[in-house]
Design a protein around this motif. Structure first.
Motif, PDB file in Angstrom:
ATOM      1  N   MET A  69       0.837  -1.175   0.000  1.00 17.27           N
ATOM      2  CA  MET A  69       0.000   0.000   0.000  1.00 17.27           C
ATOM      3  C   MET A  69       0.888   1.247   0.000  1.00 17.27           C
ATOM      4  N   SER A  70       0.413   2.270  -0.625  1.00 17.50           N
ATOM      5  CA  SER A  70       1.162   3.504  -0.702  1.00 17.50           C
ATOM      6  C   SER A  70       0.686   4.493   0.354  1.00 17.50           C
ATOM      7  N   ALA A  71       1.546   4.756   1.313  1.00 18.03           N
ATOM      8  CA  ALA A  71       1.223   5.751   2.339  1.00 18.03           C
ATOM      9  C   ALA A  71       1.105   7.134   1.707  1.00 18.03           C
ATOM     10  N   ARG A  72       1.804   7.324   0.608  1.00 19.54           N
ATOM     11  CA  ARG A  72       1.752   8.624  -0.062  1.00 19.54           C
ATOM     12  C   ARG A  72       0.329   8.974  -0.493  1.00 19.54           C
ATOM     13  N   ARG A  73      -0.488   7.956  -0.807  1.00 19.76           N
ATOM     14  CA  ARG A  73      -1.873   8.210  -1.229  1.00 19.76           C
ATOM     15  C   ARG A  73      -2.698   8.811  -0.097  1.00 19.76           C
ATOM     16  N   VAL A 104       9.104   5.734   3.597  1.00 22.57           N
ATOM     17  CA  VAL A 104       9.279   4.449   2.930  1.00 22.57           C
ATOM     18  C   VAL A 104       7.977   3.694   3.156  1.00 22.57           C
ATOM     19  N   ASP A 105       7.202   3.534   2.087  1.00 22.40           N
ATOM     20  CA  ASP A 105       5.907   2.878   2.235  1.00 22.40           C
ATOM     21  C   ASP A 105       5.922   1.503   1.584  1.00 22.40           C
ATOM     22  N   GLY A 106       4.759   0.891   1.477  1.00 23.15           N
ATOM     23  CA  GLY A 106       4.654  -0.442   0.907  1.00 23.15           C
ATOM     24  C   GLY A 106       5.127  -0.522  -0.524  1.00 23.15           C
ATOM     25  N   VAL A 107       4.910   0.535  -1.300  1.00 28.58           N
ATOM     26  CA  VAL A 107       5.372   0.569  -2.691  1.00 28.58           C
ATOM     27  C   VAL A 107       6.897   0.523  -2.729  1.00 28.58           C
ATOM     28  N   ASP A 108       7.533   1.328  -1.879  1.00 24.32           N
ATOM     29  CA  ASP A 108       8.998   1.315  -1.791  1.00 24.32           C
ATOM     30  C   ASP A 108       9.497  -0.042  -1.313  1.00 24.32           C
ATOM     31  N   ASP A 122       8.117  -2.978  -1.615  1.00 23.45           N
ATOM     32  CA  ASP A 122       8.018  -3.951  -2.711  1.00 23.45           C
ATOM     33  C   ASP A 122       9.140  -3.757  -3.730  1.00 23.45           C
ATOM     34  N   ARG A 123       9.369  -2.495  -4.112  1.00 26.16           N
ATOM     35  CA  ARG A 123      10.388  -2.186  -5.117  1.00 26.16           C
ATOM     36  C   ARG A 123      11.781  -2.574  -4.634  1.00 26.16           C
TER      37      ARG A 123
END
Length: 76
Positions: free
Chosen positions: A1-5, A20-24, A26-27
């Motif tokens: 999940m993206s915390a940025r959203r 650093v969120d879930g998207v980061d 994962d990447r």
């Protein structure tokens, strides 16, 4: 999940020195909650020491992941 959203639209992005969120995670191939890997990634970012000291930190460990590995034998 993206915390940025959630963080950016709420106008809270300025409250964080590093995000650093879930998207980061994962990447970067990091394990997510409750593992501290995303936190350690944020703490290891190049400007983390400057930001932490600006907020009053007395002791800042460069390479926090390496410190945890040395003390605990592994990143928890």
């Amino acid at each position: 999940m993206s915390a940025r959203r959630a963080v950016i639209p709420a106008g809270l992005a300025g409250l964080f020195d590093a995000l650093v969120d879930g998207v980061d995670a994962d990447r970067l191939g990091l394990v997510g909650k409750p593992d501290p890997a995303p936190f350690l990634e944020a703490a290891d970012r190049p400007d983390a020491e400057v930001q932490l000291r600006a907020h009053g930190a007395d002791v800042v460990f460069p390479g926090l992941t390496a410190v945890v590995e040395r003390v605990c034998g592994e990143v928890l």
